[in-house]
Motif scaffolding. Structure first.
Motif, PDB file in Angstrom:
ATOM      1  N   LEU A  24      21.614  94.499   2.738  1.00 55.25           N
ATOM      2  CA  LEU A  24      21.011  93.732   1.669  1.00 55.25           C
ATOM      3  C   LEU A  24      20.146  94.657   0.824  1.00 55.25           C
ATOM      4  O   LEU A  24      19.364  95.444   1.354  1.00 55.25           O
ATOM      5  N   SER A  25      20.310  94.576  -0.491  1.00 55.19           N
ATOM      6  CA  SER A  25      19.527  95.433  -1.377  1.00 55.19           C
ATOM      7  C   SER A  25      18.113  94.889  -1.522  1.00 55.19           C
ATOM      8  O   SER A  25      17.840  93.726  -1.244  1.00 55.19           O
ATOM      9  N   ILE A  26      17.214  95.751  -1.963  1.00 57.25           N
ATOM     10  CA  ILE A  26      15.813  95.371  -2.149  1.00 57.25           C
ATOM     11  C   ILE A  26      15.691  94.255  -3.174  1.00 57.25           C
ATOM     12  O   ILE A  26      14.902  93.323  -2.985  1.00 57.25           O
ATOM     13  N   SER A  27      16.476  94.303  -4.231  1.00 59.18           N
ATOM     14  CA  SER A  27      16.389  93.254  -5.254  1.00 59.18           C
ATOM     15  C   SER A  27      16.826  91.902  -4.691  1.00 59.18           C
ATOM     16  O   SER A  27      16.228  90.868  -5.017  1.00 59.18           O
ATOM     17  N   PHE A  72      13.163  86.094  -1.236  1.00 66.05           N
ATOM     18  CA  PHE A  72      11.785  85.804  -0.853  1.00 66.05           C
ATOM     19  C   PHE A  72      11.147  84.825  -1.835  1.00 66.05           C
ATOM     20  O   PHE A  72      10.492  83.859  -1.427  1.00 66.05           O
ATOM     21  N   TYR A  73      11.342  85.067  -3.146  1.00 67.83           N
ATOM     22  CA  TYR A  73      10.783  84.149  -4.145  1.00 67.83           C
ATOM     23  C   TYR A  73      11.419  82.768  -4.045  1.00 67.83           C
ATOM     24  O   TYR A  73      10.730  81.754  -4.210  1.00 67.83           O
ATOM     25  N   LEU A  74      12.702  82.700  -3.776  1.00 67.57           N
ATOM     26  CA  LEU A  74      13.364  81.415  -3.591  1.00 67.57           C
ATOM     27  C   LEU A  74      12.789  80.682  -2.382  1.00 67.57           C
ATOM     28  O   LEU A  74      12.479  79.484  -2.455  1.00 67.57           O
ATOM     29  N   MET A  75      12.594  81.403  -1.297  1.00 71.29           N
ATOM     30  CA  MET A  75      12.037  80.803  -0.094  1.00 71.29           C
ATOM     31  C   MET A  75      10.622  80.295  -0.340  1.00 71.29           C
ATOM     32  O   MET A  75      10.281  79.154   0.016  1.00 71.29           O
ATOM     33  N   LEU A 114      10.611  77.139  -2.490  1.00 67.62           N
ATOM     34  CA  LEU A 114      10.960  75.949  -1.716  1.00 67.62           C
ATOM     35  C   LEU A 114       9.795  75.479  -0.857  1.00 67.62           C
ATOM     36  O   LEU A 114       9.522  74.277  -0.776  1.00 67.62           O
ATOM     37  N   VAL A 115       9.097  76.404  -0.234  1.00 71.24           N
ATOM     38  CA  VAL A 115       7.971  76.028   0.627  1.00 71.24           C
ATOM     39  C   VAL A 115       6.840  75.423  -0.194  1.00 71.24           C
ATOM     40  O   VAL A 115       6.308  74.362   0.152  1.00 71.24           O
ATOM     41  N   ILE A 116       6.485  76.059  -1.294  1.00 66.46           N
ATOM     42  CA  ILE A 116       5.376  75.560  -2.111  1.00 66.46           C
ATOM     43  C   ILE A 116       5.700  74.198  -2.702  1.00 66.46           C
ATOM     44  O   ILE A 116       4.888  73.271  -2.631  1.00 66.46           O
ATOM     45  N   ILE A 117       6.893  74.058  -3.283  1.00 68.59           N
ATOM     46  CA  ILE A 117       7.277  72.768  -3.874  1.00 68.59           C
ATOM     47  C   ILE A 117       7.388  71.697  -2.787  1.00 68.59           C
ATOM     48  O   ILE A 117       6.942  70.560  -2.980  1.00 68.59           O
ATOM     49  N   GLY A 118       7.945  72.053  -1.644  1.00 75.84           N
ATOM     50  CA  GLY A 118       8.073  71.093  -0.555  1.00 75.84           C
ATOM     51  C   GLY A 118       6.741  70.606  -0.030  1.00 75.84           C
ATOM     52  O   GLY A 118       6.570  69.421   0.255  1.00 75.84           O
ATOM     53  N   VAL A 119       5.778  71.505   0.085  1.00 75.69           N
ATOM     54  CA  VAL A 119       4.454  71.110   0.577  1.00 75.69           C
ATOM     55  C   VAL A 119       3.720  70.280  -0.469  1.00 75.69           C
ATOM     56  O   VAL A 119       3.105  69.258  -0.142  1.00 75.69           O
ATOM     57  N   ALA A 137      13.986  76.258   3.766  1.00 74.44           N
ATOM     58  CA  ALA A 137      13.529  77.636   3.604  1.00 74.44           C
ATOM     59  C   ALA A 137      13.799  78.470   4.851  1.00 74.44           C
ATOM     60  O   ALA A 137      13.887  79.696   4.765  1.00 74.44           O
ATOM     61  N   LEU A 138      13.963  77.824   5.998  1.00 71.82           N
ATOM     62  CA  LEU A 138      14.196  78.565   7.244  1.00 71.82           C
ATOM     63  C   LEU A 138      15.482  79.396   7.225  1.00 71.82           C
ATOM     64  O   LEU A 138      15.447  80.582   7.580  1.00 71.82           O
ATOM     65  N   PRO A 139      16.637  78.851   6.810  1.00 74.17           N
ATOM     66  CA  PRO A 139      17.831  79.706   6.766  1.00 74.17           C
ATOM     67  C   PRO A 139      17.707  80.859   5.770  1.00 74.17           C
ATOM     68  O   PRO A 139      18.251  81.942   6.007  1.00 74.17           O
ATOM     69  N   ILE A 140      16.979  80.627   4.686  1.00 70.50           N
ATOM     70  CA  ILE A 140      16.762  81.714   3.722  1.00 70.50           C
ATOM     71  C   ILE A 140      15.925  82.805   4.367  1.00 70.50           C
ATOM     72  O   ILE A 140      16.215  83.998   4.238  1.00 70.50           O
ATOM     73  N   PHE A 141      14.882  82.414   5.093  1.00 69.04           N
ATOM     74  CA  PHE A 141      14.040  83.380   5.791  1.00 69.04           C
ATOM     75  C   PHE A 141      14.854  84.184   6.801  1.00 69.04           C
ATOM     76  O   PHE A 141      14.738  85.406   6.877  1.00 69.04           O
ATOM     77  N   LEU A 142      15.696  83.488   7.558  1.00 70.17           N
ATOM     78  CA  LEU A 142      16.509  84.189   8.558  1.00 70.17           C
ATOM     79  C   LEU A 142      17.514  85.139   7.911  1.00 70.17           C
ATOM     80  O   LEU A 142      17.784  86.220   8.437  1.00 70.17           O
ATOM     81  N   SER A 143      18.056  84.751   6.752  1.00 69.71           N
ATOM     82  CA  SER A 143      18.995  85.646   6.075  1.00 69.71           C
ATOM     83  C   SER A 143      18.287  86.890   5.542  1.00 69.71           C
ATOM     84  O   SER A 143      18.881  87.960   5.483  1.00 69.71           O
ATOM     85  N   ILE A 144      17.012  86.745   5.165  1.00 65.78           N
ATOM     86  CA  ILE A 144      16.240  87.911   4.734  1.00 65.78           C
ATOM     87  C   ILE A 144      15.994  88.838   5.921  1.00 65.78           C
ATOM     88  O   ILE A 144      16.177  90.059   5.840  1.00 65.78           O
TER      89      ILE A 144
END
Length: 56
Positions: free
Chosen positions: A6-9, A15-18, A21-26, A37-44
């Motif tokens: 996975l590239s840095i970009s 990370f911003y997508l995750m 999702l967390v901020i809007i969800g809360v 957001a959990l599957p996105i975190f795990l994919s990172i």
């Protein structure tokens, strides 16, 4: 799908997508978004690349 390729970009975008999702969800109390957001975190963390394999 390839692990640890996975590239840095892509890491930064995921990370911003995750975090979005967390901020809007809360703020909206939609805990389903927080759970998405959990599957996105795990994919990172695993560096999963969703690109197709190139044939040589």
């Amino acid at each position: 799908m390839k692990m640890f390729d996975l590239s840095i970009s892509s890491i930064i975008l995921r990370f911003y997508l995750m975090m979005g999702l967390v901020i809007i969800g809360v703020l909206l109390k939609l805990w389903v978004l927080v759970l998405l957001a959990l599957p996105i975190f795990l994919s990172i963390m695993m560096g999963v690349s969703l690109r197709k394999k190139q044939l040589h």
